[in-house]
Motif scaffolding. Structure first.
Motif, PDB file in Angstrom:
ATOM      1  N   GLN A 115      13.242  36.302   5.401  1.00 19.64           N
ATOM      2  CA  GLN A 115      12.050  36.726   6.139  1.00 19.64           C
ATOM      3  C   GLN A 115      11.423  35.497   6.787  1.00 19.64           C
ATOM      4  O   GLN A 115      11.546  34.391   6.282  1.00 19.64           O
ATOM      5  CB  GLN A 115      11.028  37.364   5.179  1.00 19.64           C
ATOM      6  CG  GLN A 115      11.486  38.680   4.589  1.00 19.64           C
ATOM      7  CD  GLN A 115      10.593  39.141   3.434  1.00 19.64           C
ATOM      8  OE1 GLN A 115      11.082  39.493   2.377  1.00 19.64           O
ATOM      9  NE2 GLN A 115       9.290  39.132   3.625  1.00 19.64           N
ATOM     10  N   LYS A 116      10.700  35.734   7.897  1.00 19.07           N
ATOM     11  CA  LYS A 116      10.037  34.586   8.531  1.00 19.07           C
ATOM     12  C   LYS A 116       8.939  34.073   7.613  1.00 19.07           C
ATOM     13  O   LYS A 116       8.749  32.870   7.445  1.00 19.07           O
ATOM     14  CB  LYS A 116       9.483  35.007   9.876  1.00 19.07           C
ATOM     15  CG  LYS A 116      10.596  35.230  10.869  1.00 19.07           C
ATOM     16  CD  LYS A 116      10.080  35.867  12.112  1.00 19.07           C
ATOM     17  CE  LYS A 116      11.246  36.226  13.006  1.00 19.07           C
ATOM     18  NZ  LYS A 116      10.907  37.253  13.961  1.00 19.07           N
ATOM     19  N   LEU A 117       8.204  34.994   7.068  1.00 16.40           N
ATOM     20  CA  LEU A 117       7.273  34.679   5.983  1.00 16.40           C
ATOM     21  C   LEU A 117       7.323  35.867   5.030  1.00 16.40           C
ATOM     22  O   LEU A 117       7.559  36.994   5.472  1.00 16.40           O
ATOM     23  CB  LEU A 117       5.830  34.536   6.491  1.00 16.40           C
ATOM     24  CG  LEU A 117       5.408  33.252   7.178  1.00 16.40           C
ATOM     25  CD1 LEU A 117       3.925  33.340   7.546  1.00 16.40           C
ATOM     26  CD2 LEU A 117       5.633  32.011   6.314  1.00 16.40           C
ATOM     27  N   THR A 118       7.087  35.650   3.761  1.00 15.26           N
ATOM     28  CA  THR A 118       7.000  36.796   2.859  1.00 15.26           C
ATOM     29  C   THR A 118       5.686  37.527   3.146  1.00 15.26           C
ATOM     30  O   THR A 118       4.830  37.017   3.870  1.00 15.26           O
ATOM     31  CB  THR A 118       7.041  36.355   1.386  1.00 15.26           C
ATOM     32  OG1 THR A 118       5.959  35.449   1.171  1.00 15.26           O
ATOM     33  CG2 THR A 118       8.350  35.686   1.047  1.00 15.26           C
ATOM     34  N   SER A 119       5.522  38.713   2.591  1.00 19.77           N
ATOM     35  CA  SER A 119       4.319  39.500   2.902  1.00 19.77           C
ATOM     36  C   SER A 119       3.030  38.745   2.591  1.00 19.77           C
ATOM     37  O   SER A 119       2.042  38.882   3.305  1.00 19.77           O
ATOM     38  CB  SER A 119       4.323  40.805   2.115  1.00 19.77           C
ATOM     39  OG  SER A 119       5.407  41.596   2.531  1.00 19.77           O
ATOM     40  N   TYR A 120       3.065  37.995   1.513  1.00 22.60           N
ATOM     41  CA  TYR A 120       1.843  37.277   1.133  1.00 22.60           C
ATOM     42  C   TYR A 120       2.132  35.800   0.879  1.00 22.60           C
ATOM     43  O   TYR A 120       2.898  35.465  -0.016  1.00 22.60           O
ATOM     44  CB  TYR A 120       1.233  37.898  -0.137  1.00 22.60           C
ATOM     45  CG  TYR A 120       0.946  39.369   0.018  1.00 22.60           C
ATOM     46  CD1 TYR A 120      -0.079  39.812   0.854  1.00 22.60           C
ATOM     47  CD2 TYR A 120       1.716  40.327  -0.626  1.00 22.60           C
ATOM     48  CE1 TYR A 120      -0.330  41.159   1.034  1.00 22.60           C
ATOM     49  CE2 TYR A 120       1.470  41.685  -0.454  1.00 22.60           C
ATOM     50  CZ  TYR A 120       0.454  42.084   0.385  1.00 22.60           C
ATOM     51  OH  TYR A 120       0.213  43.421   0.568  1.00 22.60           O
TER      52      TYR A 120
END
Ligand code: SF4
Lengths: 496, 232
Positions: A266-271
């Protein structure tokens, strides 16, 4: 039990792992899916090799000045009214946290995923306190807890070895009556855990990175449980490995980007959260904020050839490309830190007596080194471990080389590897047959490792029993080549 | 509690590493490249909006663009579509900035209250089946909203409600994490921002822990809506 997950000898663990077909299929599926996601995410970012340079530089720099950064971080936590405890051992850490729980009259502890807390056996220690209950709130950790504290088998996907039917059975014990659909089971866990969250008076989290110049901690998650753990309870305890530190929010941000891409594609995780003790005008977040900084064997790496292992950001990427992990899964390693990183780190933390086998649980194919976002030379460190063990045993140093050569047959040489892949005659001595239909068949049922020369040290003996071990490429090019071919074959069959 | 063992611990590390302590001030961290700044730089606000939309939708965000004039109407439609009965709103003077003063006063909503006790605000957020809040920045590269905790929009505000909508100005779309972090870093250091918590939120909560099947909505909100206000 610390980082060990089994009292069985290596050979026995491997035997058991070999029989676990579901685990092998799950690991293979996960590795394949993660390969696609990870490589796509890195490609999209662009300049991945230069990002790795930066990641490595940040991590090397903080390890070089570790005491200074820890001091700065501790000062900043304390300036904001938080507390820092430096624990040399797991016992010191758990004693501190238990004392705190008693002092605060804690009844319900919520935890978000933390490898370090597993390492120090914190859950079990806390539950020794009368009237204290502990709840793991990460979905996977919750499943493990409710399944009689089963051990994690992957540092990012701890329940990789479990299937949905097994999980359904675990949840049925808690009153779940629904089907085995992941969506339904996750909804059940959400409701069950939410109630617990609302009553919790202590939260325990890990720490992806501590921010030296602000005294904040950075957590990178997908579920949101870590944020609830940092929002609801009045007391928060952060358990962090002493090396998990960065100079400022900026370097944390760089590493979060690299971690998210490497761990889950993922580009960034959800949090991605940056957090500390609540300020006076805020109403939630911890009133009481404690950071426990843990050595527990990490300092064994300082000033040695193994120092770079402290650069690790626990992305799990090396597990996801490792042919040996693919074959024996997390349980085969017998450590909460499995895979290539586990094979390097476990002996550093707990010694060769306990984990001397693990540096041999490698085909030295270098895929781990190749994928590591912070450029830890994992396969070289495995070789180093073998050298050190040999020196320690005061045996003939050349024996190491012999064993390495033997173990490396078919993987140690690109020519042999290519031959193994393409069926050339040169490999006929080490390659029994080819099965190009699946990764498992291709990697594990082809080349065999020749018999070890005697005398064989105790820790290498397991290998005579897993001669069917993988034969992937030693070099970057070969590994890519192999994977590309594997992917083409999958595509031709209508798979991914 | 706790500090007595610090010196001994740090001295031990220095000794093990065979490197003296307190050398850092002469060797501060100097990044070897500027990729964090240059990646995705030089884009216009229109281009960033387009990239942000694509990347937000890729992480299952319901992405909407609106002008201030129609913002209230869009929020009404959202509340109706999600069948929200207990709406929670932040206490903030941003309503004014977004021309939502009137809309806000018309809502039968509960509020995250700056002076209220922890238990009160947490209970309100837990009872809410929908939240409408404000974000500081939207990161185009990853479809991420960023929110610093304030007295009027606490931590649990962002995590306990079932549905979550975040309002962002188009002018607050930035290329990536670095630009947002630069701003937070300097605002904190200059005393412009006082916060204990910054959340970078990328889509709804999710998990792949059961057989790697992606499940959306595990602990945090079940769904996320971003509303970009194009004329701000
Ligand atoms: S060693 Fe490298 S690849 Fe493996 S978990 Fe650590 S950072 Fe990731």
């Amino acid at each position: 039990m610390g980082i060990a997950t089994s009292t069985k000898p290596f050979v026995e663990r491997v035997e058991e792992a070999k029989k676990d077909k579901f685990m092998q299929a799950s690991v293979a599926k996960a590795q394949d899916a993660q390969w696609d996601k990870r490589e796509a995410a890195r490609k999209e970012l662009g300049n991945w090799e230069q990002w790795r340079d930066l990641g490595e530089q940040i991590r090397q720099h903080v390890i070089k000045y570790l005491p200074d950064y820890l001091e700065e971080f501790a000062d900043n936590v304390e300036k904001k009214g938080g507390h820092v405890f430096f624990a040399k051992t797991d016992q010191e850490a758990t004693e501190y946290i238990k004392d705190l729980a008693v002092k605060k009259a804690v009844k319900k502890v919520v935890k978000s995923k933390s490898m370090v807390s597993t390492e120090i056996d914190l859950d079990k220690e806390l539950m020794k306190l009368p009237g204290v209950s502990v709840m793991e709130t990460d979905l996977a950790e919750f499943i493990l807890q409710e399944d009689n504290w089963d051990e994690p088998t992957h540092i990012v996907f701890p329940t990789l070895h479990k299937n949905r039917d097994q999980i359904q059975k675990v949840f049925e014990k808690l009153g779940y009556t629904g089907s085995n659909e992941p969506e339904k089971m996750a909804k059940f866990a959400r409701k069950y855990l939410r109630e617990y969250f609302l009553q919790a008076d202590m939260g325990v989290t890990g720490c992806n990175f501590a921010i030296a110049d602000s005294g904040m901690i950075n957590l990178v998650t997908n579920e949101g449980n870590a944020d609830l753990t940092m929002a609801i309870p009045k007391t928060q305890v952060v358990v962090m490995g002493m090396e998990r530190i960065v100079p400022s929010l900026k370097e944390a941000e760089v590493l979060d980007n690299m971690l998210s891409r490497s761990a889950v594609g993922q580009k960034l995780t959800s949090y991605c959260s940056f957090s500390g003790k609540r300020t006076d005008d805020e109403s939630d977040g911890p009133d009481d904020f404690h950071v426990v900084i843990i050595d527990n064997g990490r300092s064994n790496a300082l000033g040695t050839q193994f120092e770079s292992v402290l650069q690790c950001i626990r992305c799990g990427s090396c597990l996801n490309v490792c042919p040996v992990y693919r074959h024996i899964g997390g349980k085969g390693y017998g450590s909460i830190y499995p895979g290539p990183i586990g094979a390097v780190l476990s002996p550093v933390l707990d010694g060769y007596e306990e984990f001397g086998d693990l540096p041999y649980a490698s085909s030295l194919c270098a895929a781990c080194t190749e994928t590591c976002p912070v450029r830890i030379p994992l396969h070289e460190l495995l070789i180093e471990h073998r050298h050190v063990m040999m020196d320690k045993l005061h045996t003939d140093h050349s024996l190491t080389n012999t064993i390495m050569k033997t173990i490396g047959v078919g993987t140690g040489s690109p020519i042999l590897f290519k031959s193994a892949m393409f069926g050339a005659n040169t490999a006929s001595k080490v390659v029994s047959h080819h099965d190009h239909d699946s990764v498992a068949g291709f990697l594990y049922e082809t080349g065999r490792i020749g018999k070890l020369h005697k005398p064989v040290p105790k820790f290498a003996r397991g290998w005579t029993d897993i001669r069917d071990l993988p034969q992937p490429a030693k070099s970057h090019e070969n590994f890519r080549h192999w994977f590309k071919k594997h992917k083409q074959e999958q595509a031709a069959k209508g798979g991914k | 509690m706790g500090n007595a063992n610090r010196e001994e611990f740090l001295d031990f590390l220095a000794q093990k590493a065979k490197r003296p302590r307190h050398q850092l001030h002469e060797h501060p961290f100097q990044p070897l490249n500027d990729l964090p700044e240059t990646t995705l730089s030089g884009k216009s606000q229109d281009e960033l909006l387009e990239i942000a939309q694509k990347n937000s939708e890729a992480v299952k965000v319901d992405f909407k663009k609106v002008t201030t004039e129609n913002l209230g109407k869009l929020l009404d439609e959202y509340i109706a579509a999600k069948k929200i009965k207990n709406l929670i709103l932040p206490t903030t003077d941003k309503w004014n900035e977004f021309n939502l003063d009137k809309w806000q006063k018309e809502q039968a909503a509960t509020y995250w209250q700056p002076q209220a006790a922890r238990e009160v605000n947490i209970k309100t957020a837990q009872s809410a089946d929908g939240a409408v809040g404000f974000a500081d920045y939207l990161l185009a590269e990853s479809g991420t909203i960023t929110v610093a905790t304030t007295a009027g929009q606490g931590r649990a505000f962002n995590f306990l409600p079932t549905h979550y909508l975040s309002i962002i100005k188009k002018s607050d779309i930035v290329p990536r994490t670095r630009q947002a972090m630069d701003k937070y870093d300097s605002d904190i250091k200059n005393g412009v921002l006082s916060t204990s918590n910054i959340n970078f939120i990328t889509g709804p909560s999710n998990s792949g822990d059961i057989e790697m099947v992606l499940v959306v909505g595990v602990h945090g909100p079940l769904d996320m809506t971003y509303v970009v206000v194009e004329d701000l």
